[in-house]
Structures are given as structure tokens and as C-alpha cells.
Design a protein around this motif. Structure first.
Motif, PDB file in Angstrom:
ATOM      1  N   VAL A   2       0.801  -1.227   0.000  1.00  0.00           N
ATOM      2  CA  VAL A   2       0.000   0.000   0.000  1.00  0.00           C
ATOM      3  C   VAL A   2       0.839   1.284   0.000  1.00  0.00           C
ATOM      4  CG1 VAL A   2      -1.653   1.336   1.376  1.00  0.00           C
ATOM      5  CG2 VAL A   2      -2.091  -1.082   0.895  1.00  0.00           C
ATOM      6  N   PRO A   3       1.899   1.407   0.811  1.00  0.00           N
ATOM      7  CA  PRO A   3       2.706   2.637   0.758  1.00  0.00           C
ATOM      8  C   PRO A   3       3.311   2.915  -0.611  1.00  0.00           C
ATOM      9  CG  PRO A   3       3.229   1.400   2.732  1.00  0.00           C
ATOM     10  CD  PRO A   3       2.364   0.519   1.888  1.00  0.00           C
ATOM     11  N   HIS A   4       3.588   1.875  -1.387  1.00  0.00           N
ATOM     12  CA  HIS A   4       4.098   2.064  -2.749  1.00  0.00           C
ATOM     13  C   HIS A   4       3.020   2.678  -3.641  1.00  0.00           C
ATOM     14  CE1 HIS A   4       7.825  -0.278  -2.099  1.00  0.00           C
ATOM     15  NE2 HIS A   4       7.077  -0.984  -1.265  1.00  0.00           N
ATOM     16  N   TYR A   5       1.764   2.378  -3.357  1.00  0.00           N
ATOM     17  CA  TYR A   5       0.667   3.009  -4.085  1.00  0.00           C
ATOM     18  C   TYR A   5       0.516   4.472  -3.667  1.00  0.00           C
ATOM     19  CZ  TYR A   5      -1.023  -1.505  -5.910  1.00  0.00           C
ATOM     20  OH  TYR A   5      -1.155  -2.699  -6.582  1.00  0.00           O
ATOM     21  N   PHE A   6       0.621   4.726  -2.369  1.00  0.00           N
ATOM     22  CA  PHE A   6       0.512   6.104  -1.908  1.00  0.00           C
ATOM     23  C   PHE A   6       1.614   6.978  -2.485  1.00  0.00           C
ATOM     24  CE2 PHE A   6      -2.337   4.647   1.580  1.00  0.00           C
ATOM     25  CZ  PHE A   6      -3.337   5.598   1.396  1.00  0.00           C
ATOM     26  N   GLU A   7       2.822   6.434  -2.607  1.00  0.00           N
ATOM     27  CA  GLU A   7       3.924   7.203  -3.188  1.00  0.00           C
ATOM     28  C   GLU A   7       3.541   7.758  -4.549  1.00  0.00           C
ATOM     29  OE1 GLU A   7       8.627   6.629  -4.525  1.00  0.00           O
ATOM     30  OE2 GLU A   7       7.451   4.898  -3.837  1.00  0.00           O
ATOM     31  N   ARG A   8       2.739   7.014  -5.294  1.00  0.00           N
ATOM     32  CA  ARG A   8       2.333   7.423  -6.635  1.00  0.00           C
ATOM     33  C   ARG A   8       1.064   8.273  -6.621  1.00  0.00           C
ATOM     34  NH1 ARG A   8       5.390   3.221  -6.445  1.00  0.00           N
ATOM     35  NH2 ARG A   8       6.690   2.621  -8.239  1.00  0.00           N
ATOM     36  N   SER A   9       0.464   8.477  -5.480  1.00  0.00           N
ATOM     37  CA  SER A   9      -0.836   9.152  -5.444  1.00  0.00           C
ATOM     38  C   SER A   9      -0.845  10.495  -4.714  1.00  0.00           C
ATOM     39  CB  SER A   9      -1.871   8.237  -4.783  1.00  0.00           C
ATOM     40  OG  SER A   9      -1.598   8.078  -3.401  1.00  0.00           O
ATOM     41  N   TYR A  10       0.228  10.837  -3.980  1.00  0.00           N
ATOM     42  CA  TYR A  10       0.188  12.043  -3.139  1.00  0.00           C
ATOM     43  C   TYR A  10      -0.139  13.307  -3.923  1.00  0.00           C
ATOM     44  CZ  TYR A  10       2.307   9.369   0.688  1.00  0.00           C
ATOM     45  OH  TYR A  10       2.555   8.452   1.667  1.00  0.00           O
ATOM     46  N   ILE A  11       0.467  13.473  -5.083  1.00  0.00           N
ATOM     47  CA  ILE A  11       0.260  14.705  -5.847  1.00  0.00           C
ATOM     48  C   ILE A  11      -1.209  14.873  -6.218  1.00  0.00           C
ATOM     49  CG2 ILE A  11       0.758  15.882  -8.024  1.00  0.00           C
ATOM     50  CD1 ILE A  11       3.033  16.072  -6.057  1.00  0.00           C
ATOM     51  N   SER A  12      -1.804  13.831  -6.792  1.00  0.00           N
ATOM     52  CA  SER A  12      -3.205  13.929  -7.209  1.00  0.00           C
ATOM     53  C   SER A  12      -4.157  13.917  -6.024  1.00  0.00           C
ATOM     54  CB  SER A  12      -3.538  12.796  -8.177  1.00  0.00           C
ATOM     55  OG  SER A  12      -2.930  13.035  -9.431  1.00  0.00           O
ATOM     56  N   LEU A  13      -3.788  13.219  -4.960  1.00  0.00           N
ATOM     57  CA  LEU A  13      -4.630  13.190  -3.767  1.00  0.00           C
ATOM     58  C   LEU A  13      -4.826  14.597  -3.220  1.00  0.00           C
ATOM     59  CD1 LEU A  13      -4.171  10.723  -0.777  1.00  0.00           C
ATOM     60  CD2 LEU A  13      -4.716  13.114  -0.413  1.00  0.00           C
ATOM     61  N   PHE A  14      -3.729  15.344  -3.050  1.00  0.00           N
ATOM     62  CA  PHE A  14      -3.821  16.654  -2.411  1.00  0.00           C
ATOM     63  C   PHE A  14      -4.181  17.777  -3.381  1.00  0.00           C
ATOM     64  CE2 PHE A  14      -0.928  14.447   0.636  1.00  0.00           C
ATOM     65  CZ  PHE A  14      -1.765  14.511   1.742  1.00  0.00           C
ATOM     66  N   SER A  15      -3.777  17.668  -4.647  1.00  0.00           N
ATOM     67  CA  SER A  15      -4.062  18.747  -5.598  1.00  0.00           C
ATOM     68  C   SER A  15      -5.334  18.509  -6.392  1.00  0.00           C
ATOM     69  CB  SER A  15      -2.903  18.894  -6.591  1.00  0.00           C
ATOM     70  OG  SER A  15      -2.892  17.805  -7.502  1.00  0.00           O
ATOM     71  N   LYS A  16      -5.892  17.298  -6.272  1.00  0.00           N
ATOM     72  CA  LYS A  16      -7.019  16.872  -7.096  1.00  0.00           C
ATOM     73  C   LYS A  16      -6.691  17.045  -8.587  1.00  0.00           C
ATOM     74  CE  LYS A  16     -10.459  17.321  -3.493  1.00  0.00           C
ATOM     75  NZ  LYS A  16     -11.774  17.820  -3.051  1.00  0.00           N
ATOM     76  N   ASN A  17      -5.396  16.870  -8.862  1.00  0.00           N
ATOM     77  CA  ASN A  17      -4.876  16.859 -10.228  1.00  0.00           C
ATOM     78  C   ASN A  17      -4.965  18.208 -10.930  1.00  0.00           C
ATOM     79  OD1 ASN A  17      -3.579  14.491 -11.105  1.00  0.00           O
ATOM     80  ND2 ASN A  17      -4.799  14.491 -12.980  1.00  0.00           N
TER      81      ASN A  17
END
Length: 235
Positions: free
Chosen positions: A203-218
């Protein structure tokens, strides 16, 4: 301009959260303090340094645990990083770029790291069974793009996701507040359900790839990186 920047710097509350796994955190801590950041150590080891936290979910757990605990009183700018920066040249570059340019977030919302790019096919379909000879607890939903749509944001076309690597970034608190505290509690629960101890989870490897879009909503208008080295974001 100098006076305005000086006053803004004095008005900003900035905090660095360092995930500690018995690495060399002291140099990182000193550098953060030199740039006006308060520093808090999230301790995943048996030592007595900093704030003791569960050693699960690697640094992803620490990030969301901090957000949940401090949701209503977050500093203006939060810098998330780990204690192993000086073992990797790319991490050093990201860290130093953030410190030298975090002032970009003084009067505007955003997230800053060394390098941001559009996701590629390999990361879109990413899954990992083993890491450093450790068999990982697998996510209940995989590969990455299915996991992202389920847990993070199902309205974003996965092929349009912006990503950064190395899990080192700073952001303004208003980006965190675009999601509810309950949202982060669900992410914490997800991490807890997929890690028993240490670096044992996919799961942390997935989060590493998602932080930018998670917080900026892309939203690319909220993204800042080393434009001289990496140019504008690829469309």
C-alpha cells in the motif's frame, strides 16, 4: 520585496515531519531548522527519539497519522520527508529544491517537490509482491490505477494522474483541508489493515504514486517543481 518576503516568512508557521527508521536524521533536521521549519520526528524504531508511532505502513502511516491528529490546527506549510534522504542523490536534490523554493507557497495554495510528471504505463499498472526480499502484504485492490480509483479519486482519469516519487514534498494546509478528517481516517485504517510491521506492505508504494493527485485533485495550477531541470508538466 525583501521586506514583504521577510514579513511573510515571520508570519508563516512551517513544520517538517521526519519519518525516522534509525537513519541519519540530524543533518536533515538542521537543514529544515535553517529554513525556519519546526521539526517533529515520527519514530518508527525502538529508540526514544521524537514521537513514538506504530511501525507500520512505512512513512505513509506517519503522514496520515499526523494529518488526523492535527487536522484542525495544521501549520501553514507542512513538509513530509524520511530519514534516508542522504543515501540517494535524487532525494537530496528534491529535498534541497523544496527548502530553497518553499517560499512559492507563502501566498498561494500548492504542493512542491523536485519532480512531477504525468503517470506512465508502468506506474499505472504497478503492483509489487516483494520488496528488498520481504514478501509484502498485498492490497485488496490492485494494480495501482484500480486502487487509486477506489480509495483516492474515482473521478480522475487514471492516465491523467500527476505523480512524484520518493515521498518528499511540501504543501499548504488548505490542500489537506479539501478532504475531510474522515477521509484521512479511512486511509489510515486501510494502511493499518495492510501492514503488520515495518516495510511489509504494498500500500505505501501506491501512496507514493498518489500524493500529488490526492492533495491537488490533479489541478496543475497547484503544482510546483524544478521547472529549469524538468520543464513544464507534460500533457
Amino acid at each position: 520585496m525583501f521586506i514583504n518576503n521577510y514579513l511573510l516568512d515571520k508570519a508563516m508557521r512551517k513544520k517538517a515531519i521526519i519519518s525516522y527508521f534509525e537513519g541519519d536524521y540530524k543533518k536533515i533536521q538542521r537543514k529544515c531548522i535553517d529554513y525556519g521549519f519546526e521539526v517533529e520526528i515520527y519514530n518508527n524504531s525502538e529508540s526514544n527519539i521524537g514521537k513514538k508511532v506504530k511501525n507500520i505502513g512505512v512513512d505513509a502511516y506517519d503522514k496520515f497519522f499526523y494529518i488526523v491528529e492535527n487536522y484542525n490546527e495544521l501549520p501553514n506549510i507542512i513538509l513530509f520527508l524520511t530519514d534516508n534522504i542522504y543515501k540517494c542523490q535524487k532525494k537530496i536534490r528534491r529535498f534541497e529544491y523544496i527548502l530553497e523554493n518553499h517560499y512559492l507557497l507563502y501566498d498561494r495554495p500548492g504542493i512542491i517537490t523536485g519532480h512531477i510528471s504525468k503517470i506512465n504505463e508502468q506506474d499505472l499498472n504497478f503492483k509489487i509482491n516483494e520488496y528488498k526480499n520481504i514478501t509484502l502484504v498485498k492490497s485488496t485492490i490492485r494494480p495501482f490505477h484500480k486502487w487509486f480509483n477506489h480509495f483516492i479519486n474515482g473521478s480522475i482519469n487514471p492516465s491523467e494522474i500527476y505523480i512524484c516519487k520518493k515521498s518528499i514534498f511540501a504543501l499548504t494546509n488548505d490542500l489537506i483541508h479539501t478532504h475531510s478528517k474522515d477521509f484521512y481516517l479511512k486511509l489510515l485504517k486501510h494502511i493499518e489493515e495492510h501492514s503488520f510491521f515495518g516495510h511489509d506492505s504494498e500500500v505505501p508504494h501506491y501512496f507514493e504514486r498518489s500524493y500529488i493527485s490526492l492533495f491537488s485533485k490533479n489541478d496543475p495550477k497547484l503544482l510546483y517543481h524544478d521547472f529549469r531541470r524538468y520543464k513544464n508538466f507534460k500533457k
